[in-house]
Scaffold this motif. Structure first.
Motif, short mmCIF file in Angstrom:
data_model
loop_
_atom_site.label_atom_id
_atom_site.label_comp_id
_atom_site.label_asym_id
_atom_site.label_seq_id
_atom_site.Cartn_x
_atom_site.Cartn_y
_atom_site.Cartn_z
N LEU A 57 0.85 -1.19 0.00
CA LEU A 57 0.00 0.00 0.00
C LEU A 57 0.89 1.24 0.00
CD1 LEU A 57 0.10 1.31 3.13
CD2 LEU A 57 -1.35 -0.65 3.60
N ARG A 58 0.24 2.41 -0.14
CA ARG A 58 1.00 3.66 -0.22
C ARG A 58 0.42 4.71 0.73
NH1 ARG A 58 0.91 6.67 -5.90
NH2 ARG A 58 -1.25 7.08 -5.30
N ILE A 59 1.33 5.52 1.29
CA ILE A 59 0.95 6.71 2.05
C ILE A 59 1.31 7.92 1.20
CG2 ILE A 59 1.29 8.07 4.14
CD1 ILE A 59 2.14 5.50 5.56
N ASN A 60 0.33 8.78 0.94
CA ASN A 60 0.56 9.94 0.08
C ASN A 60 1.11 11.13 0.85
OD1 ASN A 60 -0.16 8.85 -2.41
ND2 ASN A 60 -2.34 9.16 -2.01
N TYR A 61 1.39 12.20 0.10
CA TYR A 61 2.03 13.39 0.65
C TYR A 61 1.25 14.00 1.82
CZ TYR A 61 4.37 13.02 -3.84
OH TYR A 61 5.06 12.55 -4.91
N ASN A 62 -0.07 13.97 1.73
CA ASN A 62 -0.87 14.59 2.80
C ASN A 62 -1.30 13.58 3.86
OD1 ASN A 62 -2.77 13.13 1.40
ND2 ASN A 62 -4.34 14.72 1.44
N GLY A 63 -0.78 12.34 3.74
CA GLY A 63 -1.10 11.31 4.72
C GLY A 63 -2.23 10.39 4.31
N ASP A 64 -2.87 10.66 3.17
CA ASP A 64 -3.90 9.75 2.70
C ASP A 64 -3.29 8.42 2.28
OD1 ASP A 64 -5.96 11.50 3.08
OD2 ASP A 64 -6.22 12.02 0.97
N PHE A 65 -4.03 7.36 2.51
CA PHE A 65 -3.62 6.04 2.02
C PHE A 65 -4.12 5.85 0.58
CE2 PHE A 65 -3.73 5.05 6.64
CZ PHE A 65 -2.49 4.47 6.78
N ASP A 66 -3.38 5.12 -0.18
CA ASP A 66 -3.83 4.64 -1.49
C ASP A 66 -3.46 3.17 -1.62
OD1 ASP A 66 -5.38 6.34 -2.99
OD2 ASP A 66 -3.69 7.47 -3.78
N GLU A 67 -4.19 2.47 -2.48
CA GLU A 67 -4.02 1.04 -2.60
C GLU A 67 -2.72 0.63 -3.28
OE1 GLU A 67 -8.53 1.74 -3.06
OE2 GLU A 67 -6.65 2.87 -3.21
N CYS A 68 -2.11 1.53 -4.07
CA CYS A 68 -0.98 1.11 -4.90
C CYS A 68 -0.09 2.30 -5.23
CB CYS A 68 -1.51 0.46 -6.18
SG CYS A 68 -0.24 0.05 -7.39
N ARG A 69 1.20 2.05 -5.36
CA ARG A 69 2.15 3.12 -5.68
C ARG A 69 1.95 3.66 -7.09
NH1 ARG A 69 5.98 -1.00 -4.82
NH2 ARG A 69 6.84 0.21 -3.11
#
Length: 441
Positions: A14-26
């Motif tokens: 999984l991925r953590i984005n710049y603002n802290g949101d999670f995403d399922e994939c890089r």
């Protein structure tokens, strides 16, 4: 067929984005790029494991198990058409799955029982992630024209002016405070990461990660926890600086993968990856290559060719062969659409193909399908595969339906940047003069 759509990534990543949101994939299009707001799936309020078995992740697993092609995965599916080593294929390889032997290798995969469990339990995963991508924030000294304000603080400042110059092409930047700037949230994430058993790979992105104190803080916490010797760290740098702290970190981890972003070995790179200077970047590459001889450092030159830089890709491949450093291709550039390779004029397309075919003949390049691109003995074969990937893409792509409109947008896009930077693409890519003039440059 399932092999044309399935991806094993959500069973271990999984991925953590710049603002802290999670995403399922890089490789997903980042959710917060649209307006900068936080979602309900954010590290400030949700743990990694809570998101890992969230409705979104379970939904994605179910969709893939049912043979669907999620819209968020469209970049990988587009690249599949050109047989490119893309994100989907990379993740399948981590599961031991080879597309040419899909059914056999899927059943032999160490993740097969996990697929079965999820299939019987509404997409729930029965183990922990082993592969994380952590986007630390947008602190960056570069303002690459294909980047977004959420990934570059310097570009964020420029977009405030670019929006006034061309409000249709450039959205007003939404300032998003990097999640790592909140000490409580950073500590919370570090505490969880250092207790995830079996964690094997973490890839960090900025901004410019080598500028970011959070990058060093997380790495040092992993060293202190005793996990470092079992973890591979990856990160990408723009190559504009060489921080001696890296040398000390590298020695503590199982492996250290450093991607250096570069598009050409001419001053065209200075224009695209403004305001970096190619001669300084090459000097830093040499320093990292020297460090490679002393440590478990694996270096790749990460390329994201666009409509202009693709014209010099043969020179970049020659440089990689000379330096014995792999070419690691990012996604085929998809956004901003006006910079896509597919917009190049036909005469330049034919010249590129001739140059790449000459390179293929010179080095007797044939397809190798390397399974482990980090193997030191595979560097030459990896480069060859990427050469063929791009030759095949340039040879086989079809024009976009809105090509003419996008070419006009390209000219407006360039002129807006050049109004701020007082430079000109024609000083770096003069062979595009007639093409750009025809669309109003």
């Amino acid at each position: 067929m399932l092999k044309d759509s399935f991806c094993s990534s959500p069973w271990f990543h999984l991925r953590i984005n710049y603002n802290g949101d999670f995403d399922e994939c890089r490789w997903f299009e980042e959710t917060q790029w649209s307006d900068g707001t936080k979602s309900n799936n954010n590290v400030a309020t949700q743990s990694i494991m809570e998101f890992y078995n969230s409705e979104r992740m379970c939904g994605l697993r179910n969709s893939l198990l049912n043979g669907n092609k999620p819209k968020s995965c469209e970049t990988c599916y587009y690249e599949d058409r050109f047989d490119k080593l893309n994100g989907r294929k990379r993740q399948l390889l981590k599961s031991g799955i080879i597309l040419n032997e899909f059914e056999l290798t899927t059943r032999a995969s160490p993740h097969y029982d996990n697929f079965v469990y999820s299939n019987n339990n509404q997409g729930v995963a029965n183990h922990r992630p082993t592969d994380l991508q952590i986007n630390l924030g947008n602190t960056c000294n570069s303002a690459c024209i294909m980047c977004r304000p959420t990934a570059s603080s310097r570009l964020e400042q420029e977009y405030k002016k670019l929006h006034k110059i061309s409000p249709i092409l450039f959205d007003p930047p939404q300032h998003t405070r990097s999640w790592t700037q909140d000490e409580t949230t950073l500590r919370k994430v570090v505490d969880e990461i250092t207790t995830i058993p079996g964690l094997r790979y973490i890839h960090f992105l900025g901004g410019e990660t080598l500028y970011d104190d959070a990058f060093y803080a997380i790495c040092e916490a992993l060293i202190k926890s005793g996990q470092a010797k079992e973890i591979i760290i990856g990160t990408t740098t723009n190559g504009t600086l060489y921080d001696t702290r890296i040398a000390n970190l590298i020695r503590e981890f199982k492996e250290f993968h450093l991607g250096i972003s570069i598009e050409t070995v001419s001053t065209l790179n200075d224009y695209i990856r403004y305001p970096g200077k190619i001669h300084e970047i090459q000097a830093n590459i040499d320093k990292f290559l020297q460090l490679r001889t002393q440590t478990k450092l694996y270096i790749s030159l990460r390329i994201t060719p666009n409509v202009f830089t693709i014209s010099e890709i043969d020179q970049l491949f020659e440089y990689m062969i000379e330096k014995n450093v792999i070419a690691e291709s990012c996604n085929i550039l998809y956004k901003p659409e006006c910079l896509r390779i597919e917009l190049m004029p036909q005469d330049i397309r034919q010249r590129i193909l001739l140059k790449l075919d000459a390179l293929i003949d010179k080095y007797n390049i044939t397809k190798k399908d390397v399974l482990n691109i980090r193997n030191e003995n595979s560097i030459a074969d990896v480069i060859k595969d990427v050469v063929l990937d791009y030759r095949n893409f340039i040879r086989d792509y079809t024009l976009l339906e809105n090509t003419e409109d996008l070419r006009k947008q390209l000219v407006e896009f360039l002129k807006s940047f050049e109004q701020l930077r007082n430079n000109s693409i024609l000083d770096h890519a003069p062979e595009y003069t007639d093409f750009l003039r025809a669309y109003g440059y």
